[in-house]
Design an enzyme around this catalytic site. Structure first.
Site, short mmCIF file in Angstrom:
data_model
loop_
_atom_site.label_atom_id
_atom_site.label_comp_id
_atom_site.label_asym_id
_atom_site.label_seq_id
_atom_site.Cartn_x
_atom_site.Cartn_y
_atom_site.Cartn_z
N VAL A 1 0.80 -1.22 0.11
CA VAL A 1 -0.02 -0.03 0.03
C VAL A 1 0.79 1.28 0.07
O VAL A 1 2.08 1.30 0.67
CB VAL A 1 -1.06 0.13 1.21
CG1 VAL A 1 -0.43 0.30 2.62
CG2 VAL A 1 -2.18 0.85 1.03
N CYS A 2 0.48 2.33 -0.58
CA CYS A 2 0.90 3.78 -0.64
C CYS A 2 -0.03 4.66 -0.54
O CYS A 2 -1.14 4.43 -0.16
CB CYS A 2 1.96 3.89 -1.96
SG CYS A 2 1.08 4.14 -3.38
N ALA A 3 0.15 6.07 -0.93
CA ALA A 3 -0.82 6.85 -0.69
C ALA A 3 -2.19 7.01 -1.76
O ALA A 3 -3.13 6.79 -1.56
CB ALA A 3 -0.28 8.42 -0.83
#
Ligand code: FE2
Length: 393
Positions: free
Chosen positions: A79-81
């Site tokens: 996951v990232c932004a």
């Protein structure tokens, strides 16, 4: 309500990820955001989710070294932004033979995801009406749909009104009114837009001295909205003025028993009365609301708040709720006897609110406008609406 669209190959949608994490699947979440963003806001399941933090730049600098920090033989979700750098990392890991998937849309999708859960009703109520709690898991925001027959109201909708419209269509009901419990500070309300689109009245109260530039149909204290037709179907929704968190805060009592308490009373604490910069007068007002208006309700009242702090507040039935009789015994702020002690506790418990709250309040009052991109940026992170300093637990 799977509303995020179908994830790409090698990707997982946020709804599916939460379902799997809630079910206790042995996933490893790899969060590749920077240190500050990771510390501020984490993805959480209802069961503990093993999370490893390796910033994206570590992969850029030393791919092998970063990858070696991950466990072997376990499914990794990245996951990232917004889902872009995590897509690159998950591809890179897949090339190295690690079973990795990207979380589509990243934390932005997590922050917007909405999960409808039916609130269990007592025998005799079932069939007459339904209450749906729409849980915005990433923010800890709760909104509601009450349905009786072919009519429905929506309470405290988030700004992505298409999701509410889709849900109402799924239920096959006609929206008759939109209500907000108060002028929210942590998210932009979808109330005015939803009401306008469907041509129905909208209500929110700001308080006497606060300028509100929204098209509002006033609702007096104890005013009742009758929902549903006859023939044993239907329910009354009563407006109960509960000032304190904000001067205009209004709770809604459904069927004389289910209290949409807004940010007046939570399951583990009370709403912070400092967001207007007037912690003493608003704190006094909140004390009287709790001691008089809330205290006069029966023990069996089911409290359904507008926010919660963390997933531990989600009950086994998937609903965030509390029996008022139990909350009287467990919520510390309800046990404070005097106004002075209560106000002192409020002053002690509140921390500096996020800077964006003042902007969000102005958008909700209608005294300013902002682009969807700006609002999305302001809304990042969990709500900080409770008085107690336990919001990032
Ligand atoms: Fe609030």
């Amino acid at each position: 309500m799977e509303t995020e669209g179908s994830p790409a190959v090698g990707a997982v949608g946020i709804g599916e990820l939460l379902k799997r994490a809630d079910g206790g699947e042995p996933l490893v979440l790899l969060d590749v955001r920077n240190d500050e963003d990771f510390e501020r806001w984490k993805l959480e399941g209802r069961k503990p989710l093993e999370t490893i933090h390796v910033p994206y730049f570590d992969f850029l600098e030393d791919e092998e070294g970063a990858a070696s920090r991950l466990p072997r033989g376990r499914e990794i979700v990245v996951v990232c932004a917004t889902g872009d750098s995590s897509a690159m990392v998950s591809e890179l890991l897949s090339e190295k033979g690690l079973p990795a998937k990207n979380v589509s849309g990243g934390m932005a999708a997590y922050g917007a995801h909405l999960e409808p859960v039916a609130v269990p009703l007592a025998r005799g109520e079932t069939g007459r009406f339904e209450i749906w709690q729409l849980n915005r898991r990433g923010k800890g925001c709760l909104s509601y749909v009450v349905r009786a027959g072919d009519e429905a109201i929506v309470v405290d909708p988030s700004r992505d009104v298409a999701r509410y419209e889709a849900f109402l269509d799924e239920l096959g009901v006609r929206l008759v009114q939109v209500l907000d419990t108060h002028v929210h500070a942590d998210h932009v309300s979808g109330g005015p837009e939803l009401a306008k689109k469907r041509g129905v009245p909208y209500f929110v109260a700001a308080g006497e001295d606060i300028e509100l530039r929204k098209d509002v149909t006033p609702l007096a204290d104890r005013a009742e909205i009758r929902l549903g037709g006859g023939g044993g179907v239907g329910v009354q929704v009563q407006a109960v003025k509960t000032p304190g968190h904000t001067p205009g805060s209004t709770s809604y009592l459904v069927g004389g028993k289910y209290l949409f308490s807004g940010d007046t009373l939570f399951i583990k604490s009370v709403g912070r009365p400092d967001l207007g910069g007037q912690v003493v007068p608003w704190g006094r007002s909140l004390f009287h609301t709790l001691k008089e208006r809330i205290a006069s309700l029966p023990d069996d009242t089911v409290v359904l708040p507008a926010h919660y702090a963390d997933a531990s507040e989600i009950g086994p039935d998937g609903v965030v709720s509390g029996r008022l009789g139990d909350l009287r015994a467990s919520v510390p702020e309800l046990q404070i006897a005097t106004e002075e002690a209560f106000v002192e506790a409020m002053r002690r418990e509140v921390s500096e609110p996020p800077a964006a709250y003042a902007d969000i309040i102005r958008v909700n009052l209608g005294t300013t406008e902002a682009s969807p991109e700006k609002i999305a940026e302001w809304e990042l992170g969990k709500n900080e609406c409770a008085a107690k300093g336990r919001r990032h637990s």
